[in-house]
Scaffold this active site. Structure first.
Site, PDB file in Angstrom:
ATOM      1  N   PRO A 176       0.847  -1.197   0.000  1.00 58.06           N
ATOM      2  CA  PRO A 176       0.000   0.000   0.000  1.00 58.06           C
ATOM      3  C   PRO A 176       0.875   1.237   0.000  1.00 58.06           C
ATOM      4  O   PRO A 176       1.757   1.371   0.851  1.00 58.06           O
ATOM      5  CB  PRO A 176      -0.793  -0.133   1.306  1.00 58.06           C
ATOM      6  CG  PRO A 176       0.092  -0.954   2.192  1.00 58.06           C
ATOM      7  CD  PRO A 176       0.835  -1.900   1.291  1.00 58.06           C
ATOM      8  N   MET A 177       0.668   2.134  -0.968  1.00 56.76           N
ATOM      9  CA  MET A 177       1.502   3.332  -1.090  1.00 56.76           C
ATOM     10  C   MET A 177       0.618   4.533  -1.382  1.00 56.76           C
ATOM     11  O   MET A 177      -0.296   4.437  -2.206  1.00 56.76           O
ATOM     12  CB  MET A 177       2.540   3.156  -2.209  1.00 56.76           C
ATOM     13  CG  MET A 177       3.527   2.030  -1.965  1.00 56.76           C
ATOM     14  SD  MET A 177       4.553   1.665  -3.406  1.00 56.76           S
ATOM     15  CE  MET A 177       3.423   0.692  -4.414  1.00 56.76           C
ATOM     16  N   GLN A 237      -6.456  -0.569   2.266  1.00 59.91           N
ATOM     17  CA  GLN A 237      -5.814  -0.072   3.483  1.00 59.91           C
ATOM     18  C   GLN A 237      -6.325   1.306   3.879  1.00 59.91           C
ATOM     19  O   GLN A 237      -6.506   2.190   3.028  1.00 59.91           O
ATOM     20  CB  GLN A 237      -4.297   0.015   3.323  1.00 59.91           C
ATOM     21  CG  GLN A 237      -3.608   0.317   4.658  1.00 59.91           C
ATOM     22  CD  GLN A 237      -2.147   0.645   4.539  1.00 59.91           C
ATOM     23  OE1 GLN A 237      -1.779   1.698   4.019  1.00 59.91           O
ATOM     24  NE2 GLN A 237      -1.283  -0.244   5.034  1.00 59.91           N
ATOM     25  N   CYS A 248       3.071   4.150   8.415  1.00 60.23           N
ATOM     26  CA  CYS A 248       3.456   5.418   7.770  1.00 60.23           C
ATOM     27  C   CYS A 248       4.288   6.257   8.734  1.00 60.23           C
ATOM     28  O   CYS A 248       3.830   6.583   9.840  1.00 60.23           O
ATOM     29  CB  CYS A 248       2.229   6.196   7.330  1.00 60.23           C
ATOM     30  SG  CYS A 248       2.638   7.750   6.492  1.00 60.23           S
ATOM     31  N   HIS A 269       7.205  -4.449   8.318  1.00 62.33           N
ATOM     32  CA  HIS A 269       8.259  -3.698   7.637  1.00 62.33           C
ATOM     33  C   HIS A 269       9.453  -3.673   8.576  1.00 62.33           C
ATOM     34  O   HIS A 269       9.345  -3.172   9.699  1.00 62.33           O
ATOM     35  CB  HIS A 269       7.762  -2.283   7.341  1.00 62.33           C
ATOM     36  CG  HIS A 269       8.678  -1.476   6.492  1.00 62.33           C
ATOM     37  ND1 HIS A 269       8.252  -0.361   5.808  1.00 62.33           N
ATOM     38  CD2 HIS A 269       9.991  -1.609   6.193  1.00 62.33           C
ATOM     39  CE1 HIS A 269       9.268   0.161   5.139  1.00 62.33           C
ATOM     40  NE2 HIS A 269      10.337  -0.586   5.364  1.00 62.33           N
ATOM     41  N   ASN A 299       8.485  -7.169   4.555  1.00 61.86           N
ATOM     42  CA  ASN A 299       8.615  -5.971   3.721  1.00 61.86           C
ATOM     43  C   ASN A 299       9.956  -5.299   3.986  1.00 61.86           C
ATOM     44  O   ASN A 299      10.324  -5.084   5.143  1.00 61.86           O
ATOM     45  CB  ASN A 299       7.461  -5.020   4.042  1.00 61.86           C
ATOM     46  CG  ASN A 299       7.466  -3.750   3.202  1.00 61.86           C
ATOM     47  OD1 ASN A 299       6.961  -2.732   3.626  1.00 61.86           O
ATOM     48  ND2 ASN A 299       8.013  -3.791   2.009  1.00 61.86           N
ATOM     49  N   ALA A 348       7.429  -2.121  -2.049  1.00 58.03           N
ATOM     50  CA  ALA A 348       6.856  -0.808  -2.322  1.00 58.03           C
ATOM     51  C   ALA A 348       7.704  -0.106  -3.382  1.00 58.03           C
ATOM     52  O   ALA A 348       7.402  -0.138  -4.568  1.00 58.03           O
ATOM     53  CB  ALA A 348       6.788   0.019  -1.040  1.00 58.03           C
ATOM     54  N   GLU A 349       8.809   0.495  -2.945  1.00 57.73           N
ATOM     55  CA  GLU A 349       9.641   1.268  -3.859  1.00 57.73           C
ATOM     56  C   GLU A 349      10.222   0.403  -4.973  1.00 57.73           C
ATOM     57  O   GLU A 349      10.309   0.820  -6.124  1.00 57.73           O
ATOM     58  CB  GLU A 349      10.759   1.957  -3.079  1.00 57.73           C
ATOM     59  CG  GLU A 349      11.160   3.299  -3.652  1.00 57.73           C
ATOM     60  CD  GLU A 349      12.010   4.101  -2.684  1.00 57.73           C
ATOM     61  OE1 GLU A 349      13.078   3.612  -2.290  1.00 57.73           O
ATOM     62  OE2 GLU A 349      11.599   5.214  -2.332  1.00 57.73           O
TER      63      GLU A 349
END
Length: 442
Positions: A41-42, A99, A128, A195, A230, A254-255
């Site tokens: 989720p980003m 999310q 976050c 993460h 993650n 993600a990235e």
């Protein structure tokens, strides 16, 4: 809230027992195909068009962008721009987890109720680390309020027809991280994504994710717990390495996914899937955006995705930057078509016609690095990882300066080898530890 001392657990907590008609974590995981590769989720980045593209390149499961629960409930405009009838379509957008970030259990439940018929689970963002999350008291800044975290998850677990999941960050302390994870599971989370970075690890301080703490959590949590890892995924070869070292069920990126959707492709003999050529993937992505238009989130994110897909290409073909920069997200699709066509022209007429193109169009493995992975030399016309800024300067720019090369055929990966050698020999800039601290895996 008071959290009991941690012990090795082999059974599922009572809070995780299945509700009538609701699948518990392991059954849900099996039902959606036992996914191994996951789009994270980003914010404004894992929207519908991107999810469709990522699935074509090997993503088994996708999360939506992080949605703000209160805005999702109170603003029709926000909700329709972020998530509409096209999202969660069984033909092209499942399995899907939606999310939310939130700090009010009732508001979170209201938001989740609006999507529970269009997804397979609802996830609470507890990771976050940005300043806006601190100001709004959500994401990783809920790590200071375990009671609220517990009540948010339990509210969804007790009232939704679908499971609730959670994505967390870790503390520096292994035992505290384990207690935190156990509390999240006790509240009712069915999937747990961890993460391997702390809340402070962001921006220039991102650093390497800690896979050892992920392994520690995985070993201490119930054996049947669905556990996603993650962090540190640069290439598809890192997927299995992460799975082996953490014993996770699946790996989230993600990235790494943003800069190269092929990061999820495990077909090692298929360079076009693992490292897509920018002209091909840009065309594929653009056609997907057109196919889901109107979808406000997909149009809004398109410019950012163009830059990320071509980040290495644009480091060399700098003449394209102004062309993309002056084109607005509100520009017509015809204007964006011109950019795609120009990229296709450059690759076809100026790159693929090089006399030695076939010799250049290869990916070369570098030496094994002390952090366990390796860097690869990837032609600049193919998607590849992004390396963060260091000391306020673009990492790739600094590497090219170190390499002392002006030839457009030289990639920053070649320069990495020179920089690594210098820093390990004590000639690099900055802290002790050289390249490991300077070259931060995303």
């Amino acid at each position: 809230m008071t959290v009991p001392a941690t012990t090795t657990t082999t059974t599922t907590s009572s809070s995780q027992q299945s509700k009538p008609g609701k699948l518990p974590g392991r059954e849900l995981y099996n039902t959606i195909g036992k996914p191994k590769t996951i789009v994270a989720p980003m914010v404004d980045q894992s929207e519908l068009a991107w999810r469709i593209l990522s699935r074509k390149y090997g993503a088994d499961l996708c999360y939506t962008p992080m949605f703000h629960a209160r805005l999702f409930v109170t603003s029709d405009k926000y909700r329709q721009s972020m998530f509409n009838d096209q999202d969660g379509d069984p033909k092209y957008d499942r399995p899907l987890v939606v999310q939310f970030c939130a700090n009010d259990p009732e508001i979170l439940l209201q938001a989740a109720k609006l999507v529970e018929n269009q997804c397979d689970a609802v996830d609470l963002n507890l990771g976050c680390p940005q300043g806006i999350a601190k100001k709004g008291k959500y994401g990783s800044f809920l790590m200071d309020d375990w009671g609220l975290v517990h009540s948010l998850i339990k509210k969804l677990h007790d009232n939704l027809s679908i499971p609730v999941t959670a994505k967390i960050r870790v503390y520096d302390d292994y035992d505290k991280s384990l207690q935190y994870a156990q509390m999240v599971l006790d509240a009712g989370a069915q999937f747990l994504t961890v993460h391997g970075r702390t809340r402070e690890m962001k921006g220039q301080n991102t650093g390497l994710a800690n896979w050892k703490i992920l392994k520690h959590l995985r070993d201490k949590l119930p054996q049947d717990q669905v556990f996603f890892a993650n962090g540190n995924i640069l290439y598809s070869s890192d997927l299995q390495r992460c799975q082996d070292e953490t014993n996770c069920d699946a790996v989230m990126s993600a990235e790494g996914n943003l800069y190269n959707p092929g990061v999820f492709c495990t077909k090692t003999d298929d360079i076009d899937m693992q490292f897509p050529r920018v002209d091909k993937i840009l065309r594929q992505y653009f056609e997907i955006v057109k196919s889901v238009d109107p979808h406000p989130a997909s149009r809004h994110s398109m410019k950012s995705h163009f830059f990320k897909l071509m980040h290495e290409f644009l480091n060399v073909r700098t003449e394209l930057r102004p062309m993309i920069g002056k084109t607005s997200v509100h520009s017509s699709l015809d204007e964006w078509e011109k950019i795609v066509e120009e990229v296709e022209r450059i690759v076809k007429e100026e790159i693929r016609t090089l006399p030695n193109f076939n010799d250049l169009d290869v990916v070369i493995d570098g030496e094994l690095q002390i952090w366990g992975g390796l860097y690869k030399t990837v032609p600049y016309w193919r998607c590849q990882p992004y390396f963060r800024k260091v000391d306020g300067e673009r990492q790739n720019t600094r590497l090219l300066k170190v390499a002392g090369e002006n030839d457009l055929m030289v990639t920053s990966n070649e320069a990495k080898e020179k920089l690594l050698k210098r820093e390990l020999e004590g000639e690099g800039e900055g802290d002790e530890g050289g390249s490991v601290k300077k070259k931060q895996a995303t």
